[in-house]
Design an enzyme around this catalytic site. Sequence first.
Site, short mmCIF file in Angstrom:
data_model
loop_
_atom_site.label_atom_id
_atom_site.label_comp_id
_atom_site.label_asym_id
_atom_site.label_seq_id
_atom_site.Cartn_x
_atom_site.Cartn_y
_atom_site.Cartn_z
N ARG A 113 0.76 -1.18 -0.03
CA ARG A 113 -0.03 -0.11 -0.08
C ARG A 113 0.90 1.12 -0.05
O ARG A 113 1.80 1.31 0.60
CB ARG A 113 -0.73 -0.06 1.23
CG ARG A 113 -1.82 1.12 1.48
CD ARG A 113 -2.95 0.84 0.59
NE ARG A 113 -4.13 1.77 1.03
CZ ARG A 113 -5.11 2.04 0.17
NH1 ARG A 113 -5.10 1.74 -1.24
NH2 ARG A 113 -6.15 2.66 0.55
N THR A 387 -9.72 0.61 -9.26
CA THR A 387 -8.63 -0.38 -8.89
C THR A 387 -8.84 -1.58 -9.73
O THR A 387 -9.49 -1.75 -10.84
CB THR A 387 -9.12 -0.74 -7.38
OG1 THR A 387 -9.08 0.43 -6.84
CG2 THR A 387 -8.08 -1.91 -6.80
N THR A 405 -3.77 -0.78 -7.38
CA THR A 405 -4.85 0.46 -7.38
C THR A 405 -3.85 1.66 -7.55
O THR A 405 -2.79 1.90 -7.20
CB THR A 405 -5.79 0.65 -6.66
OG1 THR A 405 -6.80 1.74 -7.00
CG2 THR A 405 -5.14 1.00 -5.11
N ASN A 407 -6.21 4.18 -7.16
CA ASN A 407 -7.23 4.88 -6.51
C ASN A 407 -8.49 5.17 -7.68
O ASN A 407 -8.96 4.29 -8.17
CB ASN A 407 -7.06 6.03 -5.45
CG ASN A 407 -8.33 6.14 -4.35
OD1 ASN A 407 -8.89 5.14 -4.29
ND2 ASN A 407 -8.19 7.20 -3.91
N ASP A 429 -7.77 8.02 0.50
CA ASP A 429 -8.46 7.12 1.34
C ASP A 429 -8.24 7.40 2.75
O ASP A 429 -8.75 6.61 3.42
CB ASP A 429 -7.62 5.87 0.82
CG ASP A 429 -8.38 5.05 -0.42
OD1 ASP A 429 -9.58 5.64 -0.61
OD2 ASP A 429 -7.81 3.96 -1.04
N SER A 458 -7.67 0.74 3.37
CA SER A 458 -8.17 0.33 2.12
C SER A 458 -9.36 -0.54 2.31
O SER A 458 -9.75 -1.25 3.08
CB SER A 458 -7.17 -0.52 1.41
OG SER A 458 -7.33 -1.19 0.30
N GLY A 479 -13.36 -1.31 -7.04
CA GLY A 479 -14.71 -0.89 -6.73
C GLY A 479 -14.76 -0.14 -5.26
O GLY A 479 -15.90 0.09 -4.74
N GLY A 480 -13.62 0.34 -4.75
CA GLY A 480 -13.67 1.40 -3.73
C GLY A 480 -14.26 0.56 -2.66
O GLY A 480 -14.02 -0.72 -2.12
N1 GLY Z 1 -8.28 2.84 -3.34
C1 GLY Z 1 -9.52 2.33 -2.84
C2 GLY Z 1 -9.34 1.40 -1.65
O1 GLY Z 1 -8.08 1.02 -1.48
O2 GLY Z 1 -10.04 1.06 -0.77
#
Ligand code: GLY
Length: 576
Positions: A113, A387, A405, A407, A429, A458, A479-480
């Site tokens: 990350r 993502t 991702t 984002n 995020d 995340s 998909g966030g």
């Molecule tokens: N960027 C979306 C997530 O990591 O939740």
Amino acid sequence: MVSRCGTTAAPQVGTNYNIETVRAQAALLALSLLVPVYARQPVRAKHAMVVAQEPLAADVGLAVLKSGGNAIDAAVAVGFALEATYPFAGNIGGGGFLIARFADGRATFIDFREAAPKAASRNMYLDAAGNVTRDSIEGWRASGVPGTVRGLELAHKKYGRKPWADLLAPAVELAGKGFPVSWSLSESLRSSPVLAKFDESKRIFLRNGRPYEPGEVFVQPELAATLNRIRARGSTGFYEGETARLLVSAMERNHGIITLEDLRNYRAVERQPLQGKYKGYTIVTSPPPSSGGIGILQMLGMLEGSGYEKGGAGSAATIHYLAETMRRYYADRSEYLGDPDFYKVPTAGLLDPAYILSRRASIDPDHVTPSDQLGAGRPSGRESTETTHYSIVDAEGNAVAVTYTLNAGYGSGVTVPGLGFLMNDEMDDFASKPGSPNMFGLVQGESNAIQPGKRPLSSMTPTIVLRDGKPFLVLGAPGGSTIITAVLQVMLNIFDFGMNVQDAVDAPRVHHQWKPDRLQLERGISPDTIALLRQRGHAVNDSRPVVLARIEAILIDGGWLQGGQDGRGAGKAAGY
Ligand code: GLY
């Protein structure tokens, strides 16, 4: 239920039927018991499989598997290939998570990350009046320190088999020699809201106002050179040397905050996956700084033994119960989840069966609990979109799931001049202002406030399900905030509603995230069902169609690998 259903007609009152009709109907019924009647068949393969959101990258992974590479090798090659072929989310300028379960029983989670730069500060995205600006979403200040190159290198060094340079070669070639633009890439580039705002992105991805037509060849020489430096020098060829120098000098010219020190100091972290049970299945899933694994295990815990499935897939009763379960988890997410290296996440308390049952006890099967009347629970141990995902199984039984991702689609919109890759906007995020919603409408708290070096919470949830100790289902999604509930529903469609993996992926999904207090429904939920949900008190989106994540899954059963490639996107399941 799946919307493309037809029906087998029941005999009608008054029909003049004869013995042939009865026989034909009996045969149809027998067939329907043997074969799920409305199933769309998954792609099947005997040995190994890659399911990814872009077909050329899936083929790169398949070639690695066929030539003796293991699932980690294929994951590395696909990760770099997507940078060239899927700039929407494929990345070396972003970060992500890799989960693996090896044939010998070991499992690991690699956290790459992005991290907040050293100069980041709690209020950096607030204006003088204390309002949240768009700087966390677009432009040079939106990026966390990228993690993908270190993450893929760590995975390869510990668990890969093929030479690193061989795994980078396809990506270098795809970038340097180019590839024909697909219809979906052409559409995606021209509809990006950010690419035209930044000169270098506009030049490379939109050809300065002459967007690529399907079939035209897309060549990226700067990216090929950047990838070649990684190929030759490993992650040092990204975090130090020419790439690092160009990145940091562009940051300085544009008031960005990533420094050479930030790049040099970035590390991928290996963590222990979370593990839990549901009806005899073992779920191996993502720990913090993913919020997803805790979410999956909490929600499964509330569902198991509740009898929620008796309503049937897609019924108002089932959707209501799922939504109330989701609401309760997301309330906890907002309060308790963050980077475990900076915030003491009460993981054991959140997953304590007694705590989970106490949360379930507050669900009313007939009425919503308004989110304003439902806060986070009180677990023990607490302190006072876009993502991409790919799933891989190799011929030895190793399984890997990667979600990584930038984002938002095309990230911050910024391409670093001379380097050819897009930067992430992962800083969004974080909770820019605890209590205010981020890009995904998620309301988050102190646990996810910005601090230098911290990783934003995340929703990415790469997950591997075991049955009888062996990989049974490998899945994940972009998909966030909707990733977690999509992964959950695909699992439930298989575990509880008997769908094959393709139907499980395709079935319409729902999503609730506590705040805003709104139940999101995909197309395919019937108007009658929506009316019943409204009667229970749900505020429902029915004016604007939504897509709730895109799952890429592999199910292993009866000696066959079965690929469920999400029809919401244009990817590919490739196997042999
Ligand atoms: N960027 C979306 C997530 O990591 O939740």
